[in-house]
Design an enzyme around this catalytic site. Structure first.
Site, PDB file in Angstrom:
ATOM      1  N   LYS A   1      22.112   9.213  18.132  1.00  0.00           N
ATOM      2  CA  LYS A   1      20.951   9.861  17.509  1.00  0.00           C
ATOM      3  C   LYS A   1      20.917   9.421  16.051  1.00  0.00           C
ATOM      4  CE  LYS A   1      17.578  12.802  18.364  1.00  0.00           C
ATOM      5  NZ  LYS A   1      16.823  13.072  19.596  1.00  0.00           N
TER       6      LYS A   1
ATOM      7  N   ASP B   1      11.561  11.076  17.848  1.00  0.00           N
ATOM      8  CA  ASP B   1      11.957  12.496  17.901  1.00  0.00           C
ATOM      9  C   ASP B   1      11.015  13.175  16.907  1.00  0.00           C
ATOM     10  OD1 ASP B   1      14.263  14.379  18.980  1.00  0.00           O
ATOM     11  OD2 ASP B   1      14.057  14.901  16.874  1.00  0.00           O
TER      12      ASP B   1
HETATM   13  P1  NDP Z   1       7.070  16.398  16.924  1.00  0.00           P
HETATM   14  O1  NDP Z   1       7.378  15.957  15.561  1.00  0.00           O
HETATM   15  O2  NDP Z   1       6.033  15.675  17.714  1.00  0.00           O
HETATM   16  O3  NDP Z   1       6.688  17.948  16.937  1.00  0.00           O
HETATM   17  C1  NDP Z   1       7.564  18.909  16.462  1.00  0.00           C
HETATM   18  C2  NDP Z   1       6.880  20.258  16.537  1.00  0.00           C
HETATM   19  O4  NDP Z   1       7.824  21.264  16.220  1.00  0.00           O
HETATM   20  C3  NDP Z   1       5.741  20.409  15.557  1.00  0.00           C
HETATM   21  O5  NDP Z   1       4.802  21.305  16.062  1.00  0.00           O
HETATM   22  C4  NDP Z   1       6.457  21.003  14.343  1.00  0.00           C
HETATM   23  O6  NDP Z   1       5.620  21.722  13.467  1.00  0.00           O
HETATM   24  C5  NDP Z   1       7.438  21.925  15.004  1.00  0.00           C
HETATM   25  N1  NDP Z   1       8.615  22.076  14.139  1.00  0.00           N
HETATM   26  C6  NDP Z   1       9.466  21.102  13.732  1.00  0.00           C
HETATM   27  N2  NDP Z   1      10.398  21.593  12.917  1.00  0.00           N
HETATM   28  C7  NDP Z   1      10.120  22.918  12.810  1.00  0.00           C
HETATM   29  C8  NDP Z   1      10.744  23.978  12.124  1.00  0.00           C
HETATM   30  N3  NDP Z   1      11.832  23.767  11.348  1.00  0.00           N
HETATM   31  N4  NDP Z   1      10.200  25.210  12.248  1.00  0.00           N
HETATM   32  C9  NDP Z   1       9.093  25.416  13.032  1.00  0.00           C
HETATM   33  N5  NDP Z   1       8.474  24.432  13.709  1.00  0.00           N
HETATM   34  C10 NDP Z   1       8.982  23.212  13.605  1.00  0.00           C
HETATM   35  O7  NDP Z   1       8.485  16.377  17.709  1.00  0.00           O
HETATM   36  P2  NDP Z   1       8.752  16.348  19.263  1.00  0.00           P
HETATM   37  O8  NDP Z   1       7.706  17.124  19.980  1.00  0.00           O
HETATM   38  O9  NDP Z   1       9.031  14.957  19.651  1.00  0.00           O
HETATM   39  O10 NDP Z   1      10.157  17.120  19.346  1.00  0.00           O
HETATM   40  C11 NDP Z   1      10.242  18.552  19.517  1.00  0.00           C
HETATM   41  C12 NDP Z   1      11.613  18.910  20.021  1.00  0.00           C
HETATM   42  O11 NDP Z   1      11.864  18.238  21.274  1.00  0.00           O
HETATM   43  C13 NDP Z   1      12.801  18.523  19.128  1.00  0.00           C
HETATM   44  O12 NDP Z   1      13.827  19.467  19.272  1.00  0.00           O
HETATM   45  C14 NDP Z   1      13.259  17.200  19.729  1.00  0.00           C
HETATM   46  O13 NDP Z   1      14.608  16.901  19.414  1.00  0.00           O
HETATM   47  C15 NDP Z   1      13.077  17.493  21.207  1.00  0.00           C
HETATM   48  N6  NDP Z   1      12.994  16.340  22.084  1.00  0.00           N
HETATM   49  C16 NDP Z   1      12.022  15.398  21.905  1.00  0.00           C
HETATM   50  C17 NDP Z   1      11.944  14.321  22.769  1.00  0.00           C
HETATM   51  C18 NDP Z   1      10.837  13.327  22.687  1.00  0.00           C
HETATM   52  O14 NDP Z   1      10.741  12.492  23.604  1.00  0.00           O
HETATM   53  N7  NDP Z   1       9.980  13.353  21.679  1.00  0.00           N
HETATM   54  C19 NDP Z   1      12.932  14.126  23.837  1.00  0.00           C
HETATM   55  C20 NDP Z   1      13.859  15.236  24.002  1.00  0.00           C
HETATM   56  C21 NDP Z   1      13.887  16.271  23.122  1.00  0.00           C
HETATM   57  P3  NDP Z   1       5.307  21.145  12.012  1.00  0.00           P
HETATM   58  O15 NDP Z   1       4.287  20.082  12.211  1.00  0.00           O
HETATM   59  O16 NDP Z   1       4.810  22.311  11.235  1.00  0.00           O
HETATM   60  O17 NDP Z   1       6.607  20.613  11.457  1.00  0.00           O
END
Ligand code: NDP
Length: 458
Positions: A139, A179
């Site tokens: 990662k 991510d």
């Molecule tokens: P994105 O950046 O596309 O979206 C993240 C989302 O989570 C946004 O809505 C963001 O809101 C919110 N968010 C992030 N940090 C915070 C925080 N500290 N508090 C509140 N809301 C938060 O990321 P992904 O959708 O790709 O990833 C989301 C999760 O899924 C993560 O845990 C990631 O590790 C996991 N994941 C992702 C994969 C992938 O293929 N993309 C695969 C497996 C797991 P805001 O815009 O306000 O920050």
């Protein structure tokens, strides 16, 4: 975000082997609270397998698996549109190459530090093993905050980041993906810089690429789709389906959007989504076309969704778990579903919780859900569809082929069924029927540990 205290010793650490190991991990990795939490969550389920397989203890598999093979920390200097210079920190933790090249995403978010990257890399080892694909665990990321930055600034940052990272990557060595904060745009800039520096069109070096230059259909949708497929399997094992269920989703990024899409396709009504400013409730069901327009095309905030849709209400500064639902899918970030939230969910009659995000549910919340008999799927099983489809992208790159959406989605569905069944049967085999945390940890651990034994002391 709240994490558990560093001093807490694993539950099942009465086990004479695990307790001193965990204490040593705390001592050697001080301040890395999310890493401690992720390690503890795995170790406290391994007692039964260590009792049956003493060769894992003799070969010091746990000590080795908890120590990354390599940890890279580097400077990322870049200049903004006004010419001001910024310095960020880049990370890549190459945790385990036992089953294949290091594989895991890059996260760009101001909260990123070594402990967070290590927790994510550690989880990735077991998740990748569970997919049954030949991929190791890693990662990376940076404490860079992409919010509010122009495309040109994002490009300069990605180019600077890759200028250092490229020397550690390769399709047989280390293969990053996206991510939080890293989507198709960022992967494009990273790939372009890698290609320029190495003078190689090495398509298998990054996944999540654009469809015209080596990307795979379904990769964008895969994590969210896979999470819902896993949820459907859990419900099926209890004689239920997703049809007609009311679902609360947190987040509004890649994982959340495609979890909503698949849930809607399977007949559920998704009533929430969120970002770090607050959440939206839409009793009629989220209008996904509008959400995509705001988040994917406009890079906007969910508050805007409520401004544009009369049926929806925006609640600032709060999490979504107060909204009654049958199924909860936390899809934002780590430690976003706390004990009090779990108690509320249980009180409101939740039947299943599946982690689209990595480690969104605190250990106390997991305990509440499990004790209440809620079907709970940990992220390393429920969100493995993303990395599995990345491995399918690598397969297509290696064979210079591209598969149809329907074929790839069917492969994803097969993989998610396989992960579900292997967690389910492993939990039963080790005396914890219905406990997907135990099933996922032990099934993933056994695959990696057996391969480590075979490969000798390295
Ligand atoms: P994105 O950046 O596309 O979206 C993240 C989302 O989570 C946004 O809505 C963001 O809101 C919110 N968010 C992030 N940090 C915070 C925080 N500290 N508090 C509140 N809301 C938060 O990321 P992904 O959708 O790709 O990833 C989301 C999760 O899924 C993560 O845990 C990631 O590790 C996991 N994941 C992702 C994969 C992938 O293929 N993309 C695969 C497996 C797991 P805001 O815009 O306000 O920050």
């Amino acid at each position: 975000m709240q994490a558990t205290p560093d001093s807490a010793v694993p539950h099942a650490a009465e086990n004479r082997v695990i307790e001193p190991l965990y204490a040593e991990i705390l001592r050697r990795n001080q301040g890395e609270k999310e890493f401690h939490q992720a390690v503890r969550e795995v170790l406290e389920t391994l007692g039964p397998v260590l009792a049956q397989r003493p060769e894992f203890v003799d070969a010091r598999i746990i000590e080795r698996i908890c120590e990354p093979e390599r940890q890279l920390i580097f400077r990322v200097p870049w200049s903004d549109d006004s010419g001001d210079i910024h310095v960020n920190r880049g990370f890549r933790v190459e945790f385990s190459s036992t089953l294949g090249p290091y594989k895991g995403g890059l996260r760009f978010h101001p909260s990123v530090n070594l402990g967070i990257v290590k927790f994510l890399g550690f989880e990735q080892i077991f998740k990748n093993a569970l997919t049954g694909m030949p991929i190791g665990g890693g990662k990376g990321g940076s404490d860079f905050d992409p919010k509010g930055r122009s495309d040109a600034e994002i490009m300069r940052f990605c180019q600077s980041f890759m200028t250092e990272l490229h020397r550690h990557l390769g399709e047989y060595t280390d293969v990053p993906a996206g991510d939080i904060g890293v989507g198709g745009r960022e992967i494009g800039y990273l790939f372009g810089q890698y290609k320029r520096i190495t003078n190689r069109f090495e398509s298998g070096v990054l996944t999540g690429k654009g469809l015209g230059w080596g990307g795979a259909l379904v990769r964008t949708e895969a994590t969210g789709y896979g999470c819902v497929m896993f949820t459907a399997e859990m419900l099926r094992s209890r004689g239920e389906s997703l049809d007609g269920q009311r679902i609360a989703v947190s987040g509004s990024g890649n994982v959340a959007i495609y979890a909503i899409e698949k849930a809607q396709q399977l007949g559920a009504t998704v009533v929430t989504c969120s970002d770090s400013d607050g959440y939206v409730v839409d009793e009629k069901g989220i209008d996904l076309a509008l959400l995509k327009e705001i988040k994917e095309a406009g890079r906007g905030r969910v508050a805007e969704y409520a401004e544009r849709r009369a049926e929806a209400v925006f609640v600032p500064g709060a999490g979504v778990w107060d909204v009654p639902c049958d199924v909860a899918l936390p899809c934002a970030t780590q430690n976003e579903l706390h004990e009090a939230d779990a108690l509320t969910l249980v009180r409101n009659g939740v039947k299943a919780v599946a982690e689209g995000a990595n480690m969104p549910t605190t250990p106390e919340a997991v305990r509440v859900l499990q004790e209440a008999g809620v079907a709970f799927a940990p992220g390393k099983a429920a969100n493995a569809g993303g990395v599995a489809t990345s491995a399918l992208e690598m397969q297509q790159n290696a064979s210079r082929d591209s598969w149809t959406f329907a074929h790839t989605e069917e492969r994803l569905a097969e993989i998610m069924r396989h992960i579900h069944d292997s967690c389910y049967t492993t939990a039963e085999r080790y005396g914890s029927p219905g406990n997907y945390v135990v099933g996922a940890n032990i099934a993933g651990f056994e695959l990696v540990a057996d391969a480590m034994l075979a490969q000798g002391l390295i």
